[in-house]
Structures are given as structure tokens and as C-alpha cells.
Design an enzyme around this catalytic site. Structure first.
Site, PDB file in Angstrom:
ATOM      1  N   GLU A 113       0.833  -1.212   0.000  1.00 34.54           N
ATOM      2  CA  GLU A 113       0.000   0.000   0.000  1.00 34.54           C
ATOM      3  C   GLU A 113       0.863   1.255   0.000  1.00 34.54           C
ATOM      4  OE1 GLU A 113      -2.278  -0.459   3.594  1.00 34.54           O
ATOM      5  OE2 GLU A 113      -2.700  -2.550   3.122  1.00 34.54           O
ATOM      6  N   LYS A 115       2.178   4.543   1.680  1.00 31.51           N
ATOM      7  CA  LYS A 115       2.230   5.046   3.048  1.00 31.51           C
ATOM      8  C   LYS A 115       1.797   6.510   2.995  1.00 31.51           C
ATOM      9  CE  LYS A 115       4.743   4.967   7.329  1.00 31.51           C
ATOM     10  NZ  LYS A 115       4.590   6.326   7.831  1.00 31.51           N
ATOM     11  N   ASP A 117       0.809  10.173   3.826  1.00 33.01           N
ATOM     12  CA  ASP A 117       1.479  11.081   4.747  1.00 33.01           C
ATOM     13  C   ASP A 117       0.493  12.041   5.391  1.00 33.01           C
ATOM     14  OD1 ASP A 117       3.509  12.180   6.145  1.00 33.01           O
ATOM     15  OD2 ASP A 117       4.402  13.251   4.459  1.00 33.01           O
ATOM     16  N   GLU A 174      -6.004   6.836   7.441  1.00 34.03           N
ATOM     17  CA  GLU A 174      -5.205   8.057   7.450  1.00 34.03           C
ATOM     18  C   GLU A 174      -6.054   9.255   7.025  1.00 34.03           C
ATOM     19  OE1 GLU A 174      -2.237   7.442   8.541  1.00 34.03           O
ATOM     20  OE2 GLU A 174      -0.870   9.041   7.896  1.00 34.03           O
ATOM     21  N   TYR A 224      -8.657   7.810   4.209  1.00 32.37           N
ATOM     22  CA  TYR A 224      -8.501   6.534   3.508  1.00 32.37           C
ATOM     23  C   TYR A 224      -8.294   5.440   4.558  1.00 32.37           C
ATOM     24  CZ  TYR A 224      -7.836   9.195  -0.771  1.00 32.37           C
ATOM     25  OH  TYR A 224      -8.008  10.044  -1.840  1.00 32.37           O
ATOM     26  N   LYS A 316      10.614   3.358   3.548  1.00 30.65           N
ATOM     27  CA  LYS A 316      10.566   4.821   3.467  1.00 30.65           C
ATOM     28  C   LYS A 316      11.260   5.313   2.210  1.00 30.65           C
ATOM     29  CE  LYS A 316       8.826   6.169   7.499  1.00 30.65           C
ATOM     30  NZ  LYS A 316       8.995   7.400   8.161  1.00 30.65           N
ATOM     31  N   CYS A 410      25.624  46.987  -2.726  1.00 26.99           N
ATOM     32  CA  CYS A 410      25.970  45.732  -3.378  1.00 26.99           C
ATOM     33  C   CYS A 410      27.010  44.983  -2.539  1.00 26.99           C
ATOM     34  CB  CYS A 410      26.523  46.005  -4.777  1.00 26.99           C
ATOM     35  SG  CYS A 410      27.121  44.512  -5.577  1.00 26.99           S
ATOM     36  N   CYS A 413      30.386  44.982  -4.932  1.00 33.77           N
ATOM     37  CA  CYS A 413      31.154  46.157  -5.349  1.00 33.77           C
ATOM     38  C   CYS A 413      30.838  47.385  -4.510  1.00 33.77           C
ATOM     39  CB  CYS A 413      30.897  46.457  -6.824  1.00 33.77           C
ATOM     40  SG  CYS A 413      29.264  47.121  -7.129  1.00 33.77           S
ATOM     41  N   CYS A 428      22.005  46.018  -8.428  1.00 33.04           N
ATOM     42  CA  CYS A 428      23.260  46.761  -8.423  1.00 33.04           C
ATOM     43  C   CYS A 428      23.398  47.441  -9.780  1.00 33.04           C
ATOM     44  CB  CYS A 428      24.434  45.824  -8.177  1.00 33.04           C
ATOM     45  SG  CYS A 428      26.021  46.593  -8.546  1.00 33.04           S
ATOM     46  N   CYS A 434      30.976  45.796 -11.586  1.00 35.96           N
ATOM     47  CA  CYS A 434      30.696  44.909 -10.453  1.00 35.96           C
ATOM     48  C   CYS A 434      31.223  43.506 -10.779  1.00 35.96           C
ATOM     49  CB  CYS A 434      29.190  44.889 -10.220  1.00 35.96           C
ATOM     50  SG  CYS A 434      28.695  43.843  -8.855  1.00 35.96           S
TER      51      CYS A 434
HETATM   52  P1  AMP Z   1       5.151   5.794  11.659  1.00 31.55           P
HETATM   53  O1  AMP Z   1       4.301   6.785  12.389  1.00 31.55           O
HETATM   54  O2  AMP Z   1       6.092   6.399  10.674  1.00 31.55           O
HETATM   55  O3  AMP Z   1       5.775   4.780  12.536  1.00 31.55           O
HETATM   56  O4  AMP Z   1       4.169   4.968  10.722  1.00 31.55           O
HETATM   57  C1  AMP Z   1       2.954   4.477  11.200  1.00 31.55           C
HETATM   58  C2  AMP Z   1       1.857   5.306  10.624  1.00 31.55           C
HETATM   59  O5  AMP Z   1       1.841   5.218   9.227  1.00 31.55           O
HETATM   60  C3  AMP Z   1       0.512   4.845  11.013  1.00 31.55           C
HETATM   61  O6  AMP Z   1       0.151   5.295  12.276  1.00 31.55           O
HETATM   62  C4  AMP Z   1      -0.350   5.439   9.948  1.00 31.55           C
HETATM   63  O7  AMP Z   1      -0.788   6.719  10.373  1.00 31.55           O
HETATM   64  C5  AMP Z   1       0.575   5.663   8.785  1.00 31.55           C
HETATM   65  N1  AMP Z   1       0.157   4.981   7.566  1.00 31.55           N
HETATM   66  C6  AMP Z   1       0.056   5.586   6.359  1.00 31.55           C
HETATM   67  N2  AMP Z   1      -0.348   4.735   5.412  1.00 31.55           N
HETATM   68  C7  AMP Z   1      -0.520   3.538   6.003  1.00 31.55           C
HETATM   69  C8  AMP Z   1      -0.932   2.256   5.533  1.00 31.55           C
HETATM   70  N3  AMP Z   1      -1.230   2.059   4.241  1.00 31.55           N
HETATM   71  N4  AMP Z   1      -0.994   1.265   6.422  1.00 31.55           N
HETATM   72  C9  AMP Z   1      -0.669   1.473   7.726  1.00 31.55           C
HETATM   73  N5  AMP Z   1      -0.277   2.662   8.221  1.00 31.55           N
HETATM   74  C10 AMP Z   1      -0.199   3.683   7.392  1.00 31.55           C
HETATM   75 ZN    ZN Z   2      27.713  45.326  -7.554  1.00 33.56          ZN
END
Ligand code: AMP
Ligand code: ZN
Length: 673
Positions: A113, A115, A117, A174, A224, A316, A410, A413, A428, A434
Site C-alpha cells: 500500500e 504510506k 502522509d 489516514e 482513507y 521509506k 551591493c 562592489c 546593483c 561589479c
Molecule cells: P510511523 O508513524 O512512521 O511509525 O508509521 C505508522 C503510521 O503510518 C501509522 O500510524 C499510519 O498513520 C501511517 N500509515 C500511512 N499509510 C498507512 C498504511 N497504508 N498502512 C498502515 N499505516 C499507514
Molecule cells: Zn555590484
């Protein structure tokens, strides 16, 4: 009254269904305004009959009055973190550990999946209705943010398939802000004079911690789902994660898109590689991929450590953002004298490279970002984009930190700078005295798309300038008289001196367009230079031109015409041109090298791999054609590289021939390209 109750119930179901079509299936059946009409009808019924408002009413999605504070929520199943891997080797080591623990040689099936953010959220449904939403907190105890969660797109207020009475199910996922919402929300914040968010993640996590959920709603967050926590009173769940995610979709949850089941760790490695390659084109930010053992029974057998499950790992990606310290701001003088503030940073690894400097563009930008020397700042380097300082972390500001002061003189110069309105630009005026300006003018003059003198780059120019051998552009042609001294220089040697001097000699008969471009007239890029060359035909015509004459030339606007005339009126610039001609530079006049593209218009789109866009356009011009930036019926040919978008489809729809860069180069007359 009964009618109102029935109508309200119907509207709730209908709105929930349209929400699923929008967020889960991404296939809306009605327009936003039609949705709004249904929504408003429900709002009206509920305001006439407050007793009809239920806990799963979509009207709660706009947020409700502020609460005093967040209640605590104890997670029945702890919300753990994930172990990290930073390389494919570490991913393979994870797979090896799993085989060892399970005592099997069989390839393992994994659910791969994105990850996402953002921040994790736990949603508890009682009898199928959203009862509690909680943040992860410390993993054991989080905060109750139910009112906020109701405003998040994709959070079902009621499970689509209903649920048995007395049942409880916890869904985890998330919350994030899409890149698009981030851009739009920031634009409207700036328009209102508010500060912009530094990144989507902060905007999302700050949004979930608003006491006034109407403010959360404004951030247009998304949810999601990626897993299931505690469940009681539901019928038995499927034996694999992949099937459970499909079931969550049936219940009305969008799930981590792009998820894929693979068998064997190499499949997971390949998945990660593919995701990394398209990271920039995803609608939201990700910081890697998560690889999870797909079989639930195997997951149970593997168990968890205090930190995270043994059956999952996060691979990562190189972080695109990092924290570092702003050590200072230095001022860089450019070719045209514009002074640009540059952030000097404590070197930090971000986006796959070490960054120690980043342009701050101008002082009004510095002020807008509110940067102070000594601040901890967020640095971003996404894809191939140049690194950027997003803003300070205010909580970490040291006492007494000072804002950088725009220079009055400047830095190179000492000339008094010309300041434009609002500090947007500092310049300048010492154009010919210069040192920084002179050096970068020389570098520009010698560069590949200008006079193309190989071996005369930034370092070499700085060195010769320091030795006093190069004090203006024309000085390049005096270097030949220093052959012996050049050979005596460290790291130069006979051969490289020979190469440099013959490159200088060879540059003496440039196409007129390149020569004009090399002069570095403000606003005159290589395309404009080529237009000038074609219309004017000689250096003398250029020296004698007028604004009126220039304005007649296609592709040259009024501002550019004025700049050219102003540049030409300056004695120092005219002296430079004379000195170059005297040194033996003889631009080849009205110069199409051929008529291969006579009367044709060529459009380049997408990424070119063998030449720069400017080179390609100059090439077309030198062969008698015209390069244009947009496709129309008059276009003769489109050259499309990787990543070509709307121009390509337009060309196809107009039936204009499209070739690849290789085909384009191969089609040129001999000796070109
Ligand atoms: P970390 O906080 O870096 O240790 O990673 C864990 C966190 O990744 C979880 O608490 C989720 O919030 C996030 N996360 C994002 N995407 C996923 C996913 N597909 N499956 C599980 N955790 C996820
Ligand atoms: Zn100059």
C-alpha cells in the site's frame, strides 16, 4: 411531520450514497450543485424539526460549534507504529525474518500500500453509526475528535451495508490533505491575509485538532481506510487483508488507493519502485510504501513488538522535507545585477541530496515567510525541483532571533542598490564594474546555448578573473596571448589549454542569434535573439535599431523592445560590442544554415533528453523554421518527449504529425543535431 421524517431519512441515505460514489468509487452521478440542493433541503427540514437530526446526518459534515477541549479515548487495540526499512535489502531482511519465524520456505503473500502522509484516525461504529473518532495520541490513549472527523471527506457517518444491533467495529486509516486542496486552501488563506500552511501534513494534523469543527471542515481533509481494529458482534471477517480492504470499500470507506497484492518480496520491491517513480503525480503526499503480510492468521502468528507489528514494514522513500537550521542569509549578485537572498543552511539530506543553500527569491518573500536567522526551518526538495525553504518552525525560534536585513549596498562592489517597490527587487547599477556581474556575464556568454565555449565554466572564469586576466566579456579573446601563463596554472596542462584556446577561437563565427543571446540583454532569451537575428540580419542593424522597428518584429513585445533599446543606448554596452568585433568576432549574418524548416512551425513538448529546449528551438530557427510554444492548426510538426501532455493530445486531435526526439534528430540534414 411523518412526511418530514421520511423525507429526511431519504435525503440522508441519498446524500450518503452520493458521498460514497464521490469518495470511494470516484464516480459521482450528480454535480456538486445538485448535491448542494439535496443538502440544503435536509438542512431546512432539520432546522424546522431539530428532533429529526440524527448522529449520522450529513449536515454534521459542515462542523458544529466549538467544544471546550478534547476528551480522552483509550484504544482497545493499541495503535502501533510501523518498523521502517530504508532500502530494498532491508525489505528483503524483513521477508527473511518472516520466513524464519513462520518456519516456511513458501513465498509470502503481501498487501502493498501507499504510506499516506497524514495522521492516523480510529473510527468506531456502534450499530453501524459513527460513534467515536479518535487520534492515535501515544498509541494507548488518543483524543476524541468525532465532530472533526464528521467533516472529513470519505468518513462514512453510517456503514453502507448496515450492521447487526449491538455490533461494534473500529476502522483505522489516514486523514490527509490532497495536494490540490492544499494549493487551493493556501491560495484562499493568502487572499484573506492569513498565513499559508507549510505542508499538507501539518494542515491535516492541525485541522483535526481544531476545537471548532467548522474550521476543520474548511480544510477539506480526506480519509482513507487501511485496517480494522477491534470488532465485536459482526459476522466473521475474511481471512486476508486484501479481502478485508475490499469489504471496507463495500461498507463505504475509501481505501488506500494503489494497493496491490503480490506473492514474494521481489513483487513488493517492484511495487515500491513503481510507486516511487510516479510519486509526484499522485494526488496526495506519501512517504513510502507499507508492505503487510496478507494472511490474517499469519499476522496473528507473527504478533507484534511494543513498537509495531512484526507482519508489516514501512519502506521509506527519501524524505522530501526536512528540518534544519537557517544559519544566515547571503546576497548573491546575478548577471543583470539583481541581488537575490540565499539561505545558508546547516547541511541536510533531503529529497536524496544534501542541501546547504536555497534561494529565497527576494526579500519580500523572506518577509512573507517570516524567517529569522537561527530559525529551525522546513526545507523541501521534491522530485527534480530546486530546494525550497518553506518556512520557520515558530516553536523552535531562539530568543532574540533577528530577521535578515536587505542590504543597501551591493555585497560585491559596494554600489548603492536600486530598490524596487515592496522590496521585490534589489539591483546593483554598476553593470560594468561589479565583479559578480562581470563574471556571470562571461559565464553566460561562454555557455552552451550562447557562444558555446567549452572549458570556460563558472570555476574557470572565477579563477581567471581573480588572476586579473579576465575583466570583461571581450577579455575572453585576449586569453590566447597568455598561453604560457595558462599552461603554468595548476590543473591546466598543455592539452586543456590547447582545447580551451581552440574553443575560444572556434567561437569567433557564431550564428547571429547566438551572439545576440550571448550579449545578455535583459529579457532577450534565445528565442527572442533568434527572432532579432532573422529580422535584422546583422550586428550593425541591431546597433541602429529603434523601438518602432523592434515592435514590428513578430514575437517581440513592447517591454522587450524598450529594454533592448535601453541596453543599446548605454555606452558601456556599445563599447562591449565594438570590443568583441575588434577582437575578431564575426557573427554570421542572416543565417539560416539551411531551409529544412522554411515556412514550418515546430512545437516541442515533454522532456527532451539530448538537448535543452532552447537549443532545440535555436536549431529549428537556424534551419529556417519557427519554434512555437503552443499547438494550433498552423503547427507543422510536434516533437514529443516523455511526459508530454495536453499539447500532444491536441496535436493528435488536429492530425498534426508527431515525432519523438530521436526521430526529429535523425530527420535533420547531415551534420546537425
Ligand atoms: P510511523 O508513524 O512512521 O511509525 O508509521 C505508522 C503510521 O503510518 C501509522 O500510524 C499510519 O498513520 C501511517 N500509515 C500511512 N499509510 C498507512 C498504511 N497504508 N498502512 C498502515 N499505516 C499507514
Ligand atoms: Zn555590484
Amino acid at each position: 411531520m411523518k412526511d418530514a421524517a421520511e423525507r429526511a431519512a431519504w435525503l440522508r441515505d441519498e446524500l450518503a450514497r452520493h458521498n460514497r460514489l464521490y469518495y470511494v468509487h470516484e464516480r459521482p452521478e450528480i454535480s456538486d450543485s445538485e448535491y448542494d440542493l439535496l443538502f440544503r433541503e435536509l438542512v431546512e427540514i432539520e432546522s424546522d424539526h431539530p428532533e429529526l437530526q440524527t448522529l449520522d446526518s450529513p449536515t454534521l459534515r459542515v462542523g458544529s460549534a466549538p467544544s471546550e477541549s478534547f476528551a480522552q479515548h483509550r484504544h482497545i487495540v493499541p495503535m502501533l507504529s510501523l518498523d521502517n526499512a530504508f532500502s530494498t535489502e532491508e525489505l528483503r531482511a524483513f521477508d527473511t525474518r518472516i520466513h524464519r519465524t513462520l518456519g516456511t520456505e513458501e513465498p509470502i503473500a503481501y498487501s502493498c500500500e501507499h504510506k499516506l502522509d497524514g495522521l492516523s484516525l480510529s473510527l468506531t461504529y456502534l450499530d453501524g453509526v459513527l460513534a467515536t473518532a479518535a487520534t492515535r495520541g501515544d498509541g494507548t490513549t488518543g483524543e476524541v475528535v468525532t465532530a472533526n472527523a464528521r467533516t472529513v471527506g470519505g468518513v462514512p457517518l453510517r456503514l453502507a451495508e448496515g450492521a447487526p444491533a449491538g455490533s461494534r467495529i473500529e476502522v483505522r486509516g489516514e486523514v490527509l490533505m490532497t495536494k490540490r486542496a492544499f494549493a487551493e486552501v493556501n491560495a484562499s488563506r493568502l487572499a484573506r491575509g492569513e498565513e499559508a500552511f507549510v505542508n499538507p501534513r501539518n494542515a491535516a494534523s492541525g485541522g483535526m485538532r481544531q476545537l471548532d469543527s467548522r474550521l476543520t471542515a474548511e480544510r477539506r481533509l480526506r480519509f482513507y481506510a487501511y485496517g480494522i481494529g477491534d470488532v465485536t458482534g459482526m459476522s466473521e471477517l475474511a481471512p486476508t487483508l486484501t479481502e478485508r480492504l475490499a469489504w471496507l470499500r463495500d461498507l463505504g470507506f475509501p481505501t488506500s488507493p494503489g494497493a496491490k497484492r503480490v506473492v514474494g518480496i521481489e513483487g513488493a520491491a517492484k511495487f515500491a519502485e513503481g510507486v516511487l517513480a510516479m510519486r509526484d503525480s499522485l494526488p496526495y503526499g506519501i512517504d513510502g510504501v507499507v508492505v503487510k503480510v496478507d494472511g490474517i492468521a499469519l499476522q496473528a502468528e507473527l504478533g507484534s513488538t511494543a513498537r509495531g507489528p512484526r507482519w508489516a514494514i514501512a519502506l521509506k522513500f527519501p524524505a522530501e522535507q526536512a528540518f534544519t537550521r537557517l544559519l544566515g542569509v547571503s546576497d548573491q549578485v546575478g548577471r543583470t545585477g539583481v541581488v537575490t537572498p540565499v539561505a545558508e543552511l546547516d547541511p541536510v539530506f533531503v529529497g536524496g541530496v544534501t542541501v546547504s543553500r536555497a534561494t529565497l527569491h527576494n526579500y519580500s518573500e523572506v518577509a512573507r515567510k517570516g524567517l529569522r536567522i537561527g530559525d529551525t526551518v522546513i526545507v523541501q526538495r521534491a522530485g527534480d525541483v530546486i530546494p525550497e525553504v518553506l518556512g520557520p518552525v515558530l516553536e523552535k525560534r531562539p530568543a532574540g532571533a533577528q530577521a535578515p536585513v536587505p542590504p543597501a549596498e551591493c555585497p560585491d562592489c559596494g554600489a548603492v542598490l536600486i530598490v524596487s517597490e515592496g522590496l521585490v527587487s534589489l539591483r546593483c547599477p554598476n553593470t560594468h564594474g561589479c565583479p559578480s556581474q562581470i563574471e556571470s556575464k562571461i559565464v553566460h556568454f561562454a555557455s552552451r546555448t550562447a557562444m558555446d565555449i567549452e572549458g570556460l565554466g563558472e570555476k574557470q572564469v572565477a579563477r581567471f578573473a581573480e588572476l586579473g586576466w579576465l575583466s570583461d566579456v571581450a577579455g575572453i579573446y585576449g586569453l590566447a596571448s597568455r598561453r604560457a601563463e595558462l599552461v603554468g596554472l595548476e590543473r591546466m596542462g598543455e592539452l586543456s589549454v590547447e582545447r580551451l584556446l581552440s574553443a575560444i577561437e572556434a567561437s569567433k563565427q557564431p550564428p547571429l542569434g547566438r551572439f545576440i543571446f550571448a550579449l545578455g540583454i535583459p529579457l532577450v532569451g534565445s528565442r527572442t535573439a533568434a527572432d532579432l537575428a532573422r529580422s535584422l540580419g546583422s550586428v550593425n542593424r541591431l546597433l541602429a535599431t529603434t523601438e518602432a522597428e523592434l515592435a514590428e518584429i513578430e514575437g517581440i513585445g513592447q517591454t522587450t523592445a524598450a529594454q533592448i533599446v535601453e541596453w543599446l543606448s548605454e555606452p558601456g554596452n556599445r563599447a562591449l560590442v565594438s570590443a568583441l568585433l575588434e577582437a575578431g568576432v564575426e557573427p554570421r549574418g542572416q543565417e539560416p544554415l539551411g531551409d529544412h524548416f522554411a515556412g514550418k512551425t515546430v512545437v516541442f513538448t515533454g522532456k527532451l533528453e539530448h538537448m535543452t529546449r532552447e537549443d532545440a528551438e535555436a536549431l529549428v530557427a537556424s534551419l529556417g523554421g519557427k519554434a512555437s510554444g503552443s499547438v494550433s492548426k498552423g503547427t507543422s510538426l510536434v516533437v514529443a518527449g516523455p511526459g508530454a501532455g495536453s499539447k500532444l493530445s491536441k496535436a493528435e486531435s488536429l492530425g498534426i504529425p508527431v515525432v519523438s526526439e530521436e526521430e526529429f534528430l535523425a530527420s535533420l540534414p547531415d551534420g546537425r543535431g
